[in-house]
Design a protein around this motif. Sequence first.
Motif, mmCIF file in Angstrom:
data_model
loop_
_atom_site.group_PDB
_atom_site.id
_atom_site.type_symbol
_atom_site.label_atom_id
_atom_site.label_comp_id
_atom_site.label_asym_id
_atom_site.label_seq_id
_atom_site.Cartn_x
_atom_site.Cartn_y
_atom_site.Cartn_z
ATOM 1 N N GLY A 248 -97.767 -86.685 77.854
ATOM 2 C CA GLY A 248 -97.895 -86.176 79.304
ATOM 3 C C GLY A 248 -99.299 -85.385 79.959
ATOM 4 N N GLY A 249 -99.577 -86.030 81.144
ATOM 5 C CA GLY A 249 -100.348 -85.305 82.102
ATOM 6 C C GLY A 249 -101.105 -85.611 83.101
ATOM 7 N N MET A 250 -101.076 -87.442 83.033
ATOM 8 C CA MET A 250 -101.287 -88.045 83.587
ATOM 9 C C MET A 250 -100.791 -89.043 84.657
ATOM 10 N N TYR A 297 -108.352 -91.753 88.310
ATOM 11 C CA TYR A 297 -107.247 -93.064 89.906
ATOM 12 C C TYR A 297 -108.319 -93.473 90.430
ATOM 13 N N THR A 298 -109.306 -92.929 91.002
ATOM 14 C CA THR A 298 -110.328 -93.523 91.878
ATOM 15 C C THR A 298 -110.564 -95.136 90.915
ATOM 16 N N VAL A 299 -111.368 -95.102 89.788
ATOM 17 C CA VAL A 299 -112.059 -96.217 88.823
ATOM 18 C C VAL A 299 -110.723 -97.215 89.181
ATOM 19 N N GLU A 312 -97.543 -94.275 91.752
ATOM 20 C CA GLU A 312 -97.431 -93.224 92.753
ATOM 21 C C GLU A 312 -96.962 -91.670 91.201
ATOM 22 N N SER A 313 -97.124 -91.875 90.286
ATOM 23 C CA SER A 313 -97.195 -90.404 89.231
ATOM 24 C C SER A 313 -98.206 -90.684 88.960
ATOM 25 N N TRP A 314 -99.672 -91.363 89.153
ATOM 26 C CA TRP A 314 -100.319 -90.445 88.990
ATOM 27 C C TRP A 314 -100.664 -89.278 90.454
ATOM 28 N N LYS A 315 -100.887 -90.412 91.024
ATOM 29 C CA LYS A 315 -100.754 -89.915 92.281
ATOM 30 C C LYS A 315 -100.183 -88.358 93.061
ATOM 31 N N ARG A 316 -98.762 -88.037 92.301
ATOM 32 C CA ARG A 316 -98.084 -86.896 92.065
ATOM 33 C C ARG A 316 -99.005 -85.695 90.982
ATOM 34 N N MET A 317 -99.531 -85.833 90.089
ATOM 35 C CA MET A 317 -99.776 -85.160 89.409
ATOM 36 C C MET A 317 -101.522 -84.868 89.750
ATOM 37 N N ILE A 318 -101.741 -85.559 90.896
ATOM 38 C CA ILE A 318 -103.186 -84.999 91.568
ATOM 39 C C ILE A 318 -102.921 -84.031 91.694
#
Length: 328
Positions: A248-250, A297-299, A312-318
Amino acid sequence: MIKISNHSLDAMAKKFGTHMDALTFVGGGGEESDGILYSYRSGSRDMVLKILAISKGNADRAFKEMDERTRFINYLGRHGMDIAYPVLNTNNNIIETLDTGDYILVAYAMDRIRGRVPGGNDYTKDFYIRYGTMIGKLHRLTKNYPTWTGSAPDGGSDVLSWEGEWGSFYSWCKDAEVKQAWKSLKRELSELPVTRDTFGLIHNDPHINNIMLEHDRIVLIDFDVANYHWFANDIAIASQFLLFSTAGGMNEPFKDMDGLKFFYTHFMNGYEMENHLDTLFLNKLELFINYRRLLMYTVSQSWLESNPEDKESWKRMILNSPQLHLFN
């Protein structure tokens, strides 16, 4: 990375004494890649050709960045680091360029490491210790490199600097909420101490796919984004393979804290054999892990648009970065 036409690829290959049909694709070339890799044979040597694309408006600065990074990896190689770095080609040049009209292609060749990228069976206590020892050695050597807060100025700003890197990703990012997270992260980074023992010219991308195992050697490759940054950033990036695994983590909060702690405990045991890092920075690793989330996320923005659940999941973790407390 832009698509390279067959005409341009063949023209570049000839500059290295080979031709397009003799090239074998190795990797790269995707949205998140800084270049594309091909293997080929030169006499009795197995070589890797790396090609990067530079916009014409940024060519002068890009060449200065490449010069700075080339001098750095040569310094590391002279001081005993197991690394892959550019060598002279058949024209007695290290770097070759090709103007395609819209872009300038830049290429260099390296001896191909007769090894492999680490896999799941390699993820042992011994490997993590050796991995950490390698990064610790790099940082120990970095502390004696002539420049350490930033490279020679170019038009009023450093050619390489963490602020410049931050600015490029901030400008690239299209999502308003993620851009705000980039701004918040910069404020936190700006409060960190900058000393010879914590900051310098680092690899800046030493994830598992930039390591080759060659018999009993661990070889570090791909210094194309080396930059002036905190040492802790290299340490956080080393754990990237765990962020994209079941740990997990991403996509979701960490669910395998034992696996993460196992990695960091043995990695840092190896690191400390070569270099000491203040506990302050070990307790800031989540900040640098979130830096990596923002960067990935950006690249990957175009890919994420086609994968809305991951977006959405990446953004939520950020936006909800958890605290790890790994070393408490």
